[in-house]
Design a protein around this motif. Structure first.
Motif: not given
Length: 108
Positions: A26-46
């Motif tokens: 798991v990693e913290r996700a970078p800010l992506k504005g309108v393309n944001d897909q949550g605050d964390f990466l590598n959390v399977n499909d969540w």
């Protein structure tokens, strides 16, 4: 960095440690504005959103998660932490009923 953003970053960092027990990469996700897909990466499909606010806005946060996942059907959750000085501020997770029922079914 604003006081509110720093508070949110602290909560995301705290959650990162907890999530790493389940999702080792798991990693913290970078800010992506309108393309944001949550605050964390590598959390399977969540899609996971971390919120640290004194006053919860559960319905608005749920609506935001639903709009982000409508196109891909990911399960989502809002991980909220309120005012740490009070019992009402203890961490909570908010998720939709279908996801909750799937989790219950998986534990049978």
């Amino acid at each position: 960095m604003s006081k509110q953003r720093a508070k949110g970053t602290r909560w995301e960092t705290e959650l990162l440690g907890e999530l790493a027990n389940i999702f080792p990469h798991v990693e913290r996700a970078p800010l992506k504005g309108v393309n944001d897909q949550g605050d964390f990466l590598n959390v399977n499909d969540w899609l996971l959103e971390a919120k640290s606010h004194k006053t919860p806005k559960f319905l608005a946060w749920a609506d935001t998660c639903r709009s982000k996942t409508d196109t891909n059907g990911k399960p989502w959750a809002v991980l909220w932490h309120g005012d740490r000085r009070t019992r009402q501020g203890q961490p909570l997770a908010l998720l939709d009923l279908d996801t909750f029922l799937e989790l219950l079914e998986a534990t049978r």
